[in-house]
Write a protein that holds these residues in place. Structure first.
Motif, PDB file in Angstrom:
ATOM      1  N   HIS A 277      32.004 -13.417  21.473  1.00 49.41           N
ATOM      2  CA  HIS A 277      31.373 -14.017  20.300  1.00 49.41           C
ATOM      3  C   HIS A 277      29.902 -14.366  20.531  1.00 49.41           C
ATOM      4  CE1 HIS A 277      35.651 -14.562  19.315  1.00 49.41           C
ATOM      5  NE2 HIS A 277      35.247 -14.554  18.059  1.00 49.41           N
ATOM      6  N   LEU A 278      29.312 -13.841  21.578  1.00 49.73           N
ATOM      7  CA  LEU A 278      27.882 -14.064  21.776  1.00 49.73           C
ATOM      8  C   LEU A 278      27.085 -13.396  20.663  1.00 49.73           C
ATOM      9  CD1 LEU A 278      27.515 -13.571  25.626  1.00 49.73           C
ATOM     10  CD2 LEU A 278      27.309 -15.698  24.355  1.00 49.73           C
ATOM     11  N   PRO A 279      25.903 -13.897  20.345  1.00 45.79           N
ATOM     12  CA  PRO A 279      25.099 -13.324  19.259  1.00 45.79           C
ATOM     13  C   PRO A 279      24.806 -11.844  19.499  1.00 45.79           C
ATOM     14  CG  PRO A 279      24.210 -15.439  19.924  1.00 45.79           C
ATOM     15  CD  PRO A 279      25.272 -15.106  20.913  1.00 45.79           C
ATOM     16  N   GLN A 280      24.784 -11.091  18.416  1.00 45.36           N
ATOM     17  CA  GLN A 280      24.559  -9.654  18.513  1.00 45.36           C
ATOM     18  C   GLN A 280      23.213  -9.331  19.135  1.00 45.36           C
ATOM     19  OE1 GLN A 280      22.428  -7.923  15.961  1.00 45.36           O
ATOM     20  NE2 GLN A 280      22.795  -5.851  16.725  1.00 45.36           N
ATOM     21  N   GLY A 281      22.189 -10.172  18.859  1.00 44.15           N
ATOM     22  CA  GLY A 281      20.873  -9.934  19.433  1.00 44.15           C
ATOM     23  C   GLY A 281      20.878 -10.032  20.946  1.00 44.15           C
TER      24      GLY A 281
ATOM     25  N   THR B 158      20.132 -19.764  22.846  1.00 40.89           N
ATOM     26  CA  THR B 158      19.538 -20.779  23.711  1.00 40.89           C
ATOM     27  C   THR B 158      19.203 -20.158  25.063  1.00 40.89           C
ATOM     28  OG1 THR B 158      21.657 -21.508  24.629  1.00 40.89           O
ATOM     29  CG2 THR B 158      20.923 -22.558  22.583  1.00 40.89           C
ATOM     30  N   TRP B 159      18.405 -20.857  25.844  1.00 38.88           N
ATOM     31  CA  TRP B 159      18.035 -20.362  27.161  1.00 38.88           C
ATOM     32  C   TRP B 159      19.229 -20.257  28.110  1.00 38.88           C
ATOM     33  CZ3 TRP B 159      13.900 -17.702  27.903  1.00 38.88           C
ATOM     34  CH2 TRP B 159      12.764 -17.927  27.111  1.00 38.88           C
ATOM     35  N   PRO B 160      20.218 -21.151  28.060  1.00 38.96           N
ATOM     36  CA  PRO B 160      21.408 -20.927  28.894  1.00 38.96           C
ATOM     37  C   PRO B 160      22.129 -19.617  28.589  1.00 38.96           C
ATOM     38  CG  PRO B 160      21.322 -23.211  28.197  1.00 38.96           C
ATOM     39  CD  PRO B 160      20.232 -22.503  27.455  1.00 38.96           C
ATOM     40  N   ASP B 161      22.104 -19.179  27.305  1.00 42.08           N
ATOM     41  CA  ASP B 161      22.695 -17.882  26.971  1.00 42.08           C
ATOM     42  C   ASP B 161      21.976 -16.764  27.725  1.00 42.08           C
ATOM     43  OD1 ASP B 161      24.141 -19.354  25.121  1.00 42.08           O
ATOM     44  OD2 ASP B 161      22.781 -18.880  23.481  1.00 42.08           O
ATOM     45  N   LEU B 162      20.658 -16.837  27.706  1.00 36.39           N
ATOM     46  CA  LEU B 162      19.865 -15.812  28.384  1.00 36.39           C
ATOM     47  C   LEU B 162      20.097 -15.854  29.886  1.00 36.39           C
ATOM     48  CD1 LEU B 162      17.754 -13.586  28.339  1.00 36.39           C
ATOM     49  CD2 LEU B 162      15.993 -15.354  28.461  1.00 36.39           C
TER      50      LEU B 162
ATOM     51  N   ALA C 103      32.467 -20.131  23.463  1.00 39.07           N
ATOM     52  CA  ALA C 103      33.216 -20.967  22.524  1.00 39.07           C
ATOM     53  C   ALA C 103      32.304 -21.545  21.453  1.00 39.07           C
ATOM     54  CB  ALA C 103      33.918 -22.084  23.280  1.00 39.07           C
ATOM     55  N   ALA C 104      31.079 -21.872  21.830  1.00 38.78           N
ATOM     56  CA  ALA C 104      30.152 -22.473  20.866  1.00 38.78           C
ATOM     57  C   ALA C 104      29.748 -21.491  19.780  1.00 38.78           C
ATOM     58  CB  ALA C 104      28.906 -22.975  21.596  1.00 38.78           C
TER      59      ALA C 104
END
Length: 441
Positions: A172-176, A352-356, A412-413
């Motif tokens: 479910h992570l953002p497509q971008g 967010t930066w943690p995603d990256l 999850a977020a």
């Protein structure tokens, strides 16, 4: 999640990183992600079978299978190769053909055609290659300098392996963000091709290389006329591959050159371009067969009689491991952060930066191309090559595990965001989020 409260001091025309792609591009990326994710599972299966077999009581049969030469004795153009070499030089040409198609499509019709959108994956890929190479070189030089030829081993990201992990832990992570990983790996492959062609060519013979231009030109003439006759294209591709192999340049480069000749633009009737059609046809063969078979022959290193203490203190092993696990993560994340800081760009509002950071850690999975460069640097089957295999396998598993810890917490977020974006209120088959007016720079 970050504070979404509007800021009055934020410029309205602020540039954003990881913005959403168009709906056709999103559908194409979804198809690629599905294929590569399945391919990544098969890759892991092939590597696991190889490791088990190579460390079993029947390990000699595994070595004998890789050393078997189907056509022994004086074949033209030095094609009396064993099965392991056919997997590395032959089957991986299919993988690099798909890479060539993908690269051309990205530069002609994809995100990389826009210099502003291309800057992010290009800068991230460069940072993700230069820093691992620097880490490896520093470690090896500090230990005396033996093994410097392997400096490029930790610079590659394995897209199939990385996407397989992402599919499991980050659905479910953002497509971008997912598109960024794919585009980063595509650019990374481009740089890896250049590194292989320039730094790992031995015994260069220009005449066969020049001769290879003839079947490549004939291949290009046919595909530009939309003549996709398999009985004509396959022999031309085989001839180009054999001549490039005879020149001393790694034969997989022939696959990239052939991929570059295929036209990308859609036809006048609106049908997809030939590059997209061929990529759709050949990607399952590449991801589902060519790469897993290469992994099967490349990953089978025996540890039964090895001194593990000596293996894991070897400077080359330490350099490869540190380059993949630390160099890749810091290189990709740091270069992206610096790009945002110096251009005053902002992350897309859903990222967010943690995603990256999680995706940057995932880029430390270097399998297929890393193993290939290890063989080219030290020779297939050598002690140094076996140790490189141990380093690449171990570092890739560490990178995958550490990235999974970060990405699972972020996944999850984003589940609620994914459910919201799937809404198609007007029932036209296109999610409503893709029909909103995008922010303009």
């Amino acid at each position: 999640m970050r504070d979404r409260t509007p800021r009055t001091d934020r410029p309205r025309a602020a540039r954003r990183l990881f913005t959403r792609t168009s709906w056709p591009e999103a559908r194409f990326l979804a198809d690629v992600l599905r294929t590569e994710s399945v391919g990544g599972v098969l890759l892991l299966l092939g590597a696991a079978v190889a490791l088990l077999w190579a460390n079993s009581p029947w390990r000699r049969s595994y070595a004998a299978l890789g050393d078997w030469v189907p056509w022994p004795g004086g074949t033209p153009l030095h094609l009396d190769l064993d099965l392991a070499t056919w997997a590395a030089d032959g089957l991986l040409a299919v993988f690099f053909f798909v890479v060539g198609l993908e690269l051309k499509r990205e530069f002609v019709a994809g995100d990389l055609r826009d210099p502003r959108r291309a800057a992010l994956p290009v800068v991230a890929a460069l940072g993700g290659m230069l820093l691992p190479a620097l880490v490896f070189t520093t470690v090896v030089l500090a230990a005396g300098g033996a093994g410097l030829r392997g400096w490029a081993i930790p610079t590659a990201t394995d897209i199939a392996f990385a996407l397989a992990v992402l599919a499991v832990v980050g659905s479910h992570l953002p497509q971008g963000l997912r598109a960024f990983l794919l585009t980063l790996a595509v650019v990374d492959d481009l740089f890896a091709i250049v590194v292989i062609a320039v730094f790992y060519t031995a015994g260069f013979h220009p005449v066969p290389l020049l001769a290879a231009l003839l079947p490549i030109a004939a291949f290009a003439a046919l595909v530009h006329r939309r003549r996709t006759w398999w009985w004509a294209l396959l022999p031309l591709a085989a001839a180009a591959w054999a001549l490039v192999h005879a020149s001393g340049v790694h034969a997989t480069v022939a696959g990239v050159l052939l991929g570059f000749t295929v036209p990308v633009r859609a036809s006048r009737d609106g049908a997809p371009g030939l590059a997209e059609r061929l990529e759709h046809r050949w990607r399952p063969l590449s991801a589902g067969f060519a790469v897993p078979v290469f992994a099967f022959f490349a990953a089978g290193v025996s540890l039964r009689d090895a001194d593990l203490g000596a293996v894991f203190t070897d400077p080359v092993v330490v350099g490869v491991g540190a380059g993949l696990v630390l160099g890749k993560a810091v290189g990709v994340f740091g270069s992206t952060y610096l790009l945002a800081r110096f251009t005053r760009a902002e992350l897309d509002e859903d990222i967010t930066w943690p995603d990256l950071l999680g995706v940057a850690m995932l880029a430390g999975i270097g399998f297929t191309v890393s193993l290939l460069i290890g063989e080219l640097a030290f020779g297939a089957g050598s002690t140094a090559d076996d140790r490189v295999k141990v380093a690449v396998l171990t570092a890739s598993l560490v990178a995958a595990a550490s990235a999974s810890v970060v990405l699972r917490r972020r996944n999850a977020a984003y589940r609620r965001i994914a459910e919201r974006e799937a809404v198609d209120a007007d029932g036209d088959g296109v999610p409503d989020v893709y029909q909103r007016r995008p922010d303009r720079d």
